[in-house]
Write a protein that holds these residues in place. Sequence first.
Motif, PDB file in Angstrom:
ATOM      1  N   LEU A 146      16.802  21.047 -46.128  1.00 45.70           N
ATOM      2  CA  LEU A 146      16.528  21.021 -44.696  1.00 45.70           C
ATOM      3  C   LEU A 146      17.131  22.249 -44.034  1.00 45.70           C
ATOM      4  N   HIS A 147      16.304  22.984 -43.327  1.00 42.11           N
ATOM      5  CA  HIS A 147      16.777  24.151 -42.576  1.00 42.11           C
ATOM      6  C   HIS A 147      17.265  23.700 -41.205  1.00 42.11           C
ATOM      7  N   ASP A 148      16.352  23.136 -40.423  1.00 43.31           N
ATOM      8  CA  ASP A 148      16.701  22.662 -39.088  1.00 43.31           C
ATOM      9  C   ASP A 148      15.523  21.908 -38.511  1.00 43.31           C
ATOM     10  N   LEU A 149      15.714  21.369 -37.321  1.00 45.13           N
ATOM     11  CA  LEU A 149      14.649  20.686 -36.605  1.00 45.13           C
ATOM     12  C   LEU A 149      14.124  21.588 -35.508  1.00 45.13           C
ATOM     13  N   ASP A 150      12.804  21.606 -35.364  1.00 42.63           N
ATOM     14  CA  ASP A 150      12.156  22.367 -34.295  1.00 42.63           C
ATOM     15  C   ASP A 150      11.982  21.433 -33.103  1.00 42.63           C
ATOM     16  N   PHE A 151      12.701  21.740 -32.011  1.00 51.27           N
ATOM     17  CA  PHE A 151      12.667  20.889 -30.823  1.00 51.27           C
ATOM     18  C   PHE A 151      11.679  21.413 -29.782  1.00 51.27           C
ATOM     19  N   GLY A 152      10.631  22.114 -30.248  1.00 47.47           N
ATOM     20  CA  GLY A 152       9.602  22.569 -29.318  1.00 47.47           C
ATOM     21  C   GLY A 152       9.000  21.413 -28.552  1.00 47.47           C
ATOM     22  N   ASN A 153       8.829  20.280 -29.238  1.00 49.53           N
ATOM     23  CA  ASN A 153       8.424  19.035 -28.588  1.00 49.53           C
ATOM     24  C   ASN A 153       9.594  18.064 -28.704  1.00 49.53           C
ATOM     25  N   PRO A 154      10.413  17.928 -27.649  1.00 50.20           N
ATOM     26  CA  PRO A 154      11.623  17.086 -27.746  1.00 50.20           C
ATOM     27  C   PRO A 154      11.327  15.647 -28.146  1.00 50.20           C
ATOM     28  N   ALA A 155      10.135  15.152 -27.815  1.00 47.45           N
ATOM     29  CA  ALA A 155       9.796  13.765 -28.148  1.00 47.45           C
ATOM     30  C   ALA A 155       9.480  13.596 -29.634  1.00 47.45           C
ATOM     31  N   PRO A 162      10.910  18.626 -38.772  1.00 44.86           N
ATOM     32  CA  PRO A 162      11.840  19.228 -39.743  1.00 44.86           C
ATOM     33  C   PRO A 162      11.226  20.445 -40.422  1.00 44.86           C
ATOM     34  N   HIS A 163      12.065  21.444 -40.680  1.00 46.86           N
ATOM     35  CA  HIS A 163      11.663  22.633 -41.410  1.00 46.86           C
ATOM     36  C   HIS A 163      12.551  22.755 -42.646  1.00 46.86           C
ATOM     37  N   PHE A 164      11.964  23.192 -43.767  1.00 48.51           N
ATOM     38  CA  PHE A 164      12.683  23.272 -45.033  1.00 48.51           C
ATOM     39  C   PHE A 164      12.573  24.681 -45.607  1.00 48.51           C
ATOM     40  N   PHE A 165      13.552  25.050 -46.442  1.00 50.54           N
ATOM     41  CA  PHE A 165      13.489  26.338 -47.132  1.00 50.54           C
ATOM     42  C   PHE A 165      14.032  26.169 -48.544  1.00 50.54           C
ATOM     43  N   ARG A 166      13.653  27.074 -49.418  1.00 52.22           N
ATOM     44  CA  ARG A 166      14.113  27.027 -50.812  1.00 52.22           C
ATOM     45  C   ARG A 166      15.473  27.723 -50.883  1.00 52.22           C
ATOM     46  N   ALA A 167      16.527  26.932 -51.041  1.00 47.33           N
ATOM     47  CA  ALA A 167      17.886  27.466 -51.014  1.00 47.33           C
ATOM     48  C   ALA A 167      18.261  28.022 -52.381  1.00 47.33           C
ATOM     49  N   GLN A 168      18.669  29.266 -52.399  1.00 43.41           N
ATOM     50  CA  GLN A 168      19.095  29.927 -53.624  1.00 43.41           C
ATOM     51  C   GLN A 168      20.528  30.397 -53.447  1.00 43.41           C
ATOM     52  N   MET A 169      21.435  29.888 -54.254  1.00 46.30           N
ATOM     53  CA  MET A 169      22.834  30.304 -54.190  1.00 46.30           C
ATOM     54  C   MET A 169      23.082  31.379 -55.238  1.00 46.30           C
ATOM     55  N   THR A 170      23.511  32.539 -54.787  1.00 46.89           N
ATOM     56  CA  THR A 170      23.786  33.665 -55.670  1.00 46.89           C
ATOM     57  C   THR A 170      25.247  34.055 -55.524  1.00 46.89           C
ATOM     58  N   ASP A 171      26.016  33.870 -56.595  1.00 46.09           N
ATOM     59  CA  ASP A 171      27.461  34.119 -56.560  1.00 46.09           C
ATOM     60  C   ASP A 171      28.109  33.425 -55.368  1.00 46.09           C
ATOM     61  N   GLY A 172      27.698  32.169 -55.137  1.00 45.75           N
ATOM     62  CA  GLY A 172      28.304  31.362 -54.087  1.00 45.75           C
ATOM     63  C   GLY A 172      27.817  31.633 -52.686  1.00 45.75           C
ATOM     64  N   VAL A 173      26.787  32.485 -52.534  1.00 49.43           N
ATOM     65  CA  VAL A 173      26.305  32.868 -51.206  1.00 49.43           C
ATOM     66  C   VAL A 173      24.852  32.441 -51.038  1.00 49.43           C
ATOM     67  N   ILE A 174      24.558  31.803 -49.911  1.00 54.59           N
ATOM     68  CA  ILE A 174      23.198  31.376 -49.580  1.00 54.59           C
ATOM     69  C   ILE A 174      22.766  32.129 -48.330  1.00 54.59           C
ATOM     70  N   GLU A 175      21.720  32.921 -48.452  1.00 59.41           N
ATOM     71  CA  GLU A 175      21.161  33.617 -47.297  1.00 59.41           C
ATOM     72  C   GLU A 175      20.144  32.689 -46.621  1.00 59.41           C
ATOM     73  N   VAL A 176      20.306  32.481 -45.336  1.00 58.37           N
ATOM     74  CA  VAL A 176      19.461  31.541 -44.596  1.00 58.37           C
ATOM     75  C   VAL A 176      18.411  32.312 -43.803  1.00 58.37           C
ATOM     76  N   PRO A 177      17.128  32.080 -44.063  1.00 56.21           N
ATOM     77  CA  PRO A 177      16.082  32.783 -43.309  1.00 56.21           C
ATOM     78  C   PRO A 177      15.989  32.270 -41.877  1.00 56.21           C
ATOM     79  N   ARG A 178      15.322  33.044 -41.045  1.00 58.46           N
ATOM     80  CA  ARG A 178      15.079  32.596 -39.679  1.00 58.46           C
ATOM     81  C   ARG A 178      14.143  31.398 -39.699  1.00 58.46           C
ATOM     82  N   LEU A 179      14.242  30.582 -38.658  1.00 56.85           N
ATOM     83  CA  LEU A 179      13.453  29.356 -38.617  1.00 56.85           C
ATOM     84  C   LEU A 179      11.956  29.641 -38.640  1.00 56.85           C
TER      85      LEU A 179
END
Length: 221
Positions: A184-193, A197-214
């Motif tokens: 899970l990346h985050d929730l898009d609250f464009g429509n508050p009602a 949910p938005h998802f991304f493929r998380a890749q940990m490289t030497d303990g670091v995860i780069e998070v893309p923009r929503l």
Amino acid sequence: MKSYCLEISGDFACFTRPEMKVERVSYDVITPSSARAVFETILWKPAIRWHVRRIEVLRPIRWINLRRNEVGAVVSVRNAQQAMTAGEGDLALYIEDERQQRAGLFLRDVAYRVHADLEVRDDRRDPMPPMKYREMFERRADKGQCVNQPYLGCREFAARVRRLETLSGEPAPIRETRDLGWMLHDLDFGNPADPQPHFFRAQMTDGVIEVPRLNAREVAR
């Protein structure tokens, strides 16, 4: 935008996978949405937004099985509205009647360094200059002030938070590389009602995860 870094740690954590319908099972590491929520406990205003950019895992990923008592009901909105209209009503929940025992697979002894950008919205109504928001966050973070207690996925798992101005002398991330799968990346609250949910493929490289923009192409909607 200006970037800030927080060290977030705790004894236990649970960043629940949404595909698990009954028992709680945590993601392997903190999610961007949970990390954002920690920044927001220190400073949140309608005029600002937090964007998590990087997560550094500082301790080995360790698991623990726990069985807990949870309350399996909430007060209905309809009953609350009726009580507000009438000026009285019984909105109590009796734990003895609603208690449920559930098992969970949680994380233990966690620590992360989270880097996030503080964006001051161009369409804000507040005329306060951007520097004021930055100074407000820095002052509150350095004093340990927060709107509510920051936590690690579940409110009972309190988090310890420390702002870092420099990484000199700080521990390096763990030396581990792995594909963490869809997260899970985050929730898009464009429509508050109906937040999406938005998802991304998380890749940990030497303990670091780069998070893309929503709104990045690699984020699935």
